[in-house]
Design a protein around this motif. Structure first.
Motif, PDB file in Angstrom:
ATOM      1  N   THR A   1     -40.115  25.314   3.083  1.00  0.00           N
ATOM      2  CA  THR A   1     -39.931  26.142   1.790  1.00  0.00           C
ATOM      3  C   THR A   1     -40.061  24.795   0.353  1.00  0.00           C
ATOM      4  OG1 THR A   1     -37.813  26.352   0.513  1.00  0.00           O
ATOM      5  CG2 THR A   1     -38.891  27.744   2.778  1.00  0.00           C
ATOM      6  N   GLY A   2     -40.467  23.968   0.232  1.00  0.00           N
ATOM      7  CA  GLY A   2     -40.464  22.648  -1.313  1.00  0.00           C
ATOM      8  C   GLY A   2     -39.398  23.905  -2.298  1.00  0.00           C
ATOM      9  N   LEU A   3     -38.328  24.804  -2.402  1.00  0.00           N
ATOM     10  CA  LEU A   3     -37.970  25.189  -3.375  1.00  0.00           C
ATOM     11  C   LEU A   3     -36.263  24.860  -3.372  1.00  0.00           C
ATOM     12  CD1 LEU A   3     -39.293  28.912  -3.171  1.00  0.00           C
ATOM     13  CD2 LEU A   3     -40.242  26.695  -4.386  1.00  0.00           C
ATOM     14  N   GLU A   4     -35.930  25.023  -4.099  1.00  0.00           N
ATOM     15  CA  GLU A   4     -34.394  24.412  -4.078  1.00  0.00           C
ATOM     16  C   GLU A   4     -34.188  26.186  -4.899  1.00  0.00           C
ATOM     17  OE1 GLU A   4     -34.246  19.909  -4.620  1.00  0.00           O
ATOM     18  OE2 GLU A   4     -33.401  20.791  -6.254  1.00  0.00           O
ATOM     19  N   ILE A   5     -33.286  26.583  -4.724  1.00  0.00           N
ATOM     20  CA  ILE A   5     -33.048  27.901  -5.129  1.00  0.00           C
ATOM     21  C   ILE A   5     -31.302  27.527  -5.466  1.00  0.00           C
ATOM     22  CG2 ILE A   5     -31.919  30.400  -5.066  1.00  0.00           C
ATOM     23  CD1 ILE A   5     -34.769  29.035  -4.505  1.00  0.00           C
ATOM     24  N   PRO A   6     -30.793  27.771  -6.604  1.00  0.00           N
ATOM     25  CA  PRO A   6     -29.255  27.783  -6.961  1.00  0.00           C
ATOM     26  C   PRO A   6     -28.689  28.157  -7.006  1.00  0.00           C
ATOM     27  CG  PRO A   6     -31.037  27.894  -8.920  1.00  0.00           C
ATOM     28  CD  PRO A   6     -31.445  28.261  -7.430  1.00  0.00           C
ATOM     29  N   ASP A   7     -27.207  27.681  -6.527  1.00  0.00           N
ATOM     30  CA  ASP A   7     -26.365  28.899  -5.908  1.00  0.00           C
ATOM     31  C   ASP A   7     -26.189  29.881  -6.630  1.00  0.00           C
ATOM     32  OD1 ASP A   7     -24.908  28.189  -8.331  1.00  0.00           O
ATOM     33  OD2 ASP A   7     -23.252  26.753  -6.598  1.00  0.00           O
ATOM     34  N   THR A   8     -26.081  29.864  -7.834  1.00  0.00           N
ATOM     35  CA  THR A   8     -25.909  31.181  -8.186  1.00  0.00           C
ATOM     36  C   THR A   8     -27.025  32.417  -7.442  1.00  0.00           C
ATOM     37  OG1 THR A   8     -25.827  30.472 -10.681  1.00  0.00           O
ATOM     38  CG2 THR A   8     -26.299  33.078 -10.228  1.00  0.00           C
ATOM     39  N   TYR A   9     -27.771  32.532  -7.094  1.00  0.00           N
ATOM     40  CA  TYR A   9     -29.028  33.416  -6.356  1.00  0.00           C
ATOM     41  C   TYR A   9     -28.693  33.424  -4.447  1.00  0.00           C
ATOM     42  CZ  TYR A   9     -30.771  32.837 -11.196  1.00  0.00           C
ATOM     43  OH  TYR A   9     -30.633  33.425 -12.194  1.00  0.00           O
ATOM     44  N   GLU A  10     -27.332  32.550  -4.159  1.00  0.00           N
ATOM     45  CA  GLU A  10     -27.450  32.085  -2.734  1.00  0.00           C
ATOM     46  C   GLU A  10     -26.656  33.253  -1.938  1.00  0.00           C
ATOM     47  OE1 GLU A  10     -28.619  30.858  -0.152  1.00  0.00           O
ATOM     48  OE2 GLU A  10     -30.280  29.462  -0.868  1.00  0.00           O
ATOM     49  N   SER A  11     -26.811  33.345  -0.217  1.00  0.00           N
ATOM     50  CA  SER A  11     -26.638  34.080   0.032  1.00  0.00           C
ATOM     51  C   SER A  11     -24.747  34.056   0.540  1.00  0.00           C
ATOM     52  CB  SER A  11     -27.106  34.219   1.303  1.00  0.00           C
ATOM     53  OG  SER A  11     -26.057  33.392   2.093  1.00  0.00           O
ATOM     54  N   THR A  12     -23.854  35.078   0.475  1.00  0.00           N
ATOM     55  CA  THR A  12     -22.745  34.182   0.581  1.00  0.00           C
ATOM     56  C   THR A  12     -22.483  33.458   1.545  1.00  0.00           C
ATOM     57  OG1 THR A  12     -22.012  36.908  -0.036  1.00  0.00           O
ATOM     58  CG2 THR A  12     -20.424  35.739   1.068  1.00  0.00           C
ATOM     59  N   GLY A  13     -23.069  33.725   3.005  1.00  0.00           N
ATOM     60  CA  GLY A  13     -22.770  32.952   3.973  1.00  0.00           C
ATOM     61  C   GLY A  13     -22.482  31.644   3.520  1.00  0.00           C
ATOM     62  N   ASN A  14     -23.721  31.684   2.817  1.00  0.00           N
ATOM     63  CA  ASN A  14     -23.964  29.456   1.867  1.00  0.00           C
ATOM     64  C   ASN A  14     -22.742  29.297   1.174  1.00  0.00           C
ATOM     65  OD1 ASN A  14     -26.177  29.128   3.607  1.00  0.00           O
ATOM     66  ND2 ASN A  14     -27.594  28.517   2.201  1.00  0.00           N
ATOM     67  N   ILE A  15     -22.588  30.054  -0.136  1.00  0.00           N
ATOM     68  CA  ILE A  15     -21.986  29.330  -0.358  1.00  0.00           C
ATOM     69  C   ILE A  15     -20.319  29.553   0.375  1.00  0.00           C
ATOM     70  CG2 ILE A  15     -20.627  30.415  -2.021  1.00  0.00           C
ATOM     71  CD1 ILE A  15     -22.657  29.652  -3.057  1.00  0.00           C
ATOM     72  N   THR A  16     -20.192  30.556   1.383  1.00  0.00           N
ATOM     73  CA  THR A  16     -18.714  30.237   1.262  1.00  0.00           C
ATOM     74  C   THR A  16     -18.794  29.110   2.493  1.00  0.00           C
ATOM     75  OG1 THR A  16     -17.982  32.690   2.149  1.00  0.00           O
ATOM     76  CG2 THR A  16     -16.917  31.312   3.670  1.00  0.00           C
TER      77      THR A  16
ATOM     78  N   SER B   1     -15.651  34.749   7.567  1.00  0.00           N
ATOM     79  CA  SER B   1     -16.159  35.506   6.099  1.00  0.00           C
ATOM     80  C   SER B   1     -17.588  34.438   6.084  1.00  0.00           C
ATOM     81  CB  SER B   1     -15.442  34.769   4.907  1.00  0.00           C
ATOM     82  OG  SER B   1     -13.579  36.110   5.358  1.00  0.00           O
ATOM     83  N   GLY B   2     -18.729  35.972   6.493  1.00  0.00           N
ATOM     84  CA  GLY B   2     -20.043  35.840   5.726  1.00  0.00           C
ATOM     85  C   GLY B   2     -21.002  34.209   6.998  1.00  0.00           C
ATOM     86  N   PHE B   3     -20.459  33.733   7.925  1.00  0.00           N
ATOM     87  CA  PHE B   3     -20.815  33.465   8.983  1.00  0.00           C
ATOM     88  C   PHE B   3     -21.029  33.852  10.231  1.00  0.00           C
ATOM     89  CE2 PHE B   3     -17.357  29.464   7.371  1.00  0.00           C
ATOM     90  CZ  PHE B   3     -18.316  29.547   6.590  1.00  0.00           C
ATOM     91  N   HIS B   4     -22.765  33.409  10.678  1.00  0.00           N
ATOM     92  CA  HIS B   4     -23.047  34.218  11.657  1.00  0.00           C
ATOM     93  C   HIS B   4     -22.247  33.576  13.076  1.00  0.00           C
ATOM     94  CE1 HIS B   4     -25.718  34.252  14.877  1.00  0.00           C
ATOM     95  NE2 HIS B   4     -26.506  35.253  14.105  1.00  0.00           N
ATOM     96  N   ASN B   5     -22.195  34.524  14.566  1.00  0.00           N
ATOM     97  CA  ASN B   5     -21.197  33.710  15.393  1.00  0.00           C
ATOM     98  C   ASN B   5     -21.380  32.194  15.616  1.00  0.00           C
ATOM     99  OD1 ASN B   5     -20.799  36.402  14.950  1.00  0.00           O
ATOM    100  ND2 ASN B   5     -21.234  37.514  16.911  1.00  0.00           N
ATOM    101  N   GLU B   6     -22.978  32.183  15.826  1.00  0.00           N
ATOM    102  CA  GLU B   6     -23.340  30.606  16.523  1.00  0.00           C
ATOM    103  C   GLU B   6     -22.986  29.526  15.432  1.00  0.00           C
ATOM    104  OE1 GLU B   6     -25.133  29.513  19.041  1.00  0.00           O
ATOM    105  OE2 GLU B   6     -25.004  31.630  19.519  1.00  0.00           O
ATOM    106  N   LEU B   7     -22.566  29.869  14.249  1.00  0.00           N
ATOM    107  CA  LEU B   7     -22.277  29.037  13.548  1.00  0.00           C
ATOM    108  C   LEU B   7     -20.928  28.614  13.340  1.00  0.00           C
ATOM    109  CD1 LEU B   7     -22.439  27.059  10.754  1.00  0.00           C
ATOM    110  CD2 LEU B   7     -22.187  28.839   9.136  1.00  0.00           C
ATOM    111  N   GLU B   8     -20.146  29.733  13.365  1.00  0.00           N
ATOM    112  CA  GLU B   8     -18.453  29.619  13.729  1.00  0.00           C
ATOM    113  C   GLU B   8     -18.194  28.889  14.937  1.00  0.00           C
ATOM    114  OE1 GLU B   8     -17.601  34.299  12.171  1.00  0.00           O
ATOM    115  OE2 GLU B   8     -17.867  33.962  14.009  1.00  0.00           O
TER     116      GLU B   8
END
Length: 385
Positions: free
Chosen positions: A254-269, A294-301
């Motif tokens: 994407t070439g973009l950096e998104i601040p954690d304020t606007y990120e998904s619950t899964g990424n923050i967790t 809490s917020g993780f995809h099955n594969e990530l868990e």
């Protein structure tokens, strides 16, 4: 490594409950999931809401609080409200460097009533109410006027640091390096001198982003993080307007950096968990994780659990989760899984999956969902009104 814990009249556990972390006769995942002395490198607890799963984690964490963070303990809430006795009993058994170490506690709503520290059958420390005895290094010491909110074990450690006893000193370091994480609230309790060192922001300020980005790359997460006062985007940057840094996420391509304020619950967790996760792989200790799903995809868990068992040495991962996909013989052994249910006047009861002796080829997730291992809730899902 924690080999077993026994609890009685503790929170929702009324009867004596023995939870064993010693490996049974299963041979698969032996190299990955079994540590020194054939002690398992962790366990999973599953079951319906409010069954008592988290209370098991709290019983493990209680020892760490007693030893290192004494001020935060509410003794009145430890003794079961469901039982008829005014005291609870907890016994911890550790296997450490070829030694058996037992620590026994009796707790009332006022505080600690009895303690015993036993190594290989020899009592090193004992306490009855406000009086105690320490027998270490060839010296026999009597201690009086002990406050009930202060463990004799804690006092002895801070007085001596077990300088003359390498085994106890090493065991305490194992305990001290341990971490409790609640993925739902993103709260982390560390027991080292720097109790905030595994907070994501503190960790990144001290260590930079490399270890986390290396991990994300290794598991093919296809995202990376940065930690700065501004993002670095071709379309314009987000700036904090001060010297305060923040975490940003960059999705691959994407070439973009998104601040954690606007990120998904899964990424923050995930970023909240990873400093403790990486720490526990590098340092032998216990990583105690509540609300893992809490917020993780099955594969990530599944990836996180497999990664921990593969790369850790003698650390242990204790999880409470509602994700049954982890109940897979390619990830955990049946002797690593306990179901928990609340049984009315009997309180919380547990069942170890290996007690039913499932074979390696059997699908233990399907068996659990079919009620074989107990602890599966049954809710009414047919409504006719």
């Amino acid at each position: 490594m924690l080999k077993s814990i026994s609890i009685k009249n503790y929170k929702t556990f009324i009867g004596e409950t023995y939870i064993d972390f010693a490996a049974t006769n299963y041979k698969f995942l032996e190299d990955e999931n079994v540590g020194a002395g054939r002690v398992l490198k962790g366990a999973l607890f599953v079951g319906e809401n409010a069954s008592g799963k988290t209370n098991i984690l709290h019983a493990i964490t209680l020892l760490l609080q007693i030893c290192f963070r004494n001020e935060s303990i509410d003794y009145a809430a430890i003794v079961s409200f469901y039982g008829k006795y005014d005291q609870c009993n907890i016994k911890y058994n550790f296997y450490h460097n070829g030694n058996d170490i037992d620590y026994l506690l009796t707790i009332s709503r006022q505080g600690i009533e009895q303690e015993q520290l036993i190594r290989n059958g020899e009592t090193l420390l004992s306490r009855n109410s406000r009086s105690g005895n320490i027998n270490m290094g060839g010296h026999d010491t009597v201690v009086d006027e002990l406050p009930k909110n202060l463990a004799l074990l804690r006092r002895t450690y801070f007085d001596t640091h077990f300088y003359d006893d390498k085994i106890l000193s090493s065991w305490f370091e194992y305990l001290r390096q341990s971490v409790y994480v609640n993925c739902n609230t993103h709260s982390i309790i560390s027991f080292t001198n720097d109790t905030q060192e595994l907070n994501a922001y503190v960790y990144l300020e001290k260590n930079g982003v490399k270890s986390i980005n290396d991990f994300l790359k290794k598991i093919n997460y296809r995202q990376s993080i940065s930690y700065d006062t501004e993002t670095h985007n071709k379309r314009g940057n987000f700036n904090s307007g001060s010297s305060k840094k923040f975490i940003s996420f960059a999705k691959e391509g994407t070439g973009l950096e998104i601040p954690d304020t606007y990120e998904s619950t899964g990424n923050i967790t995930l970023v909240s968990l990873l400093p403790a996760f990486i720490h526990a792989i590098k340092n032998d200790c216990m990583l105690i994780v509540d609300e893992f799903s809490s917020g993780f995809h099955n594969e990530l868990e599944e990836c996180l659990v497999k990664y921990f068992y593969h790369y850790s040495n003698n650390s242990q991962l204790f999880l409470v989760t509602h994700s049954t996909n982890i109940l897979n013989n390619s990830i955990v052994r049946p002797d690593q899984v306990y179901s928990v249910r609340f049984d009315g006047k009997n309180g919380s009861v547990i069942k170890r999956f290996s007690d039913e002796m499932p074979r390696e080829a059997q699908n233990i997730e399907k068996m659990y969902l079919n009620g074989v291992f107990d602890g599966k809730p049954y809710y009414n899902k047919i409504f006719k009104d």
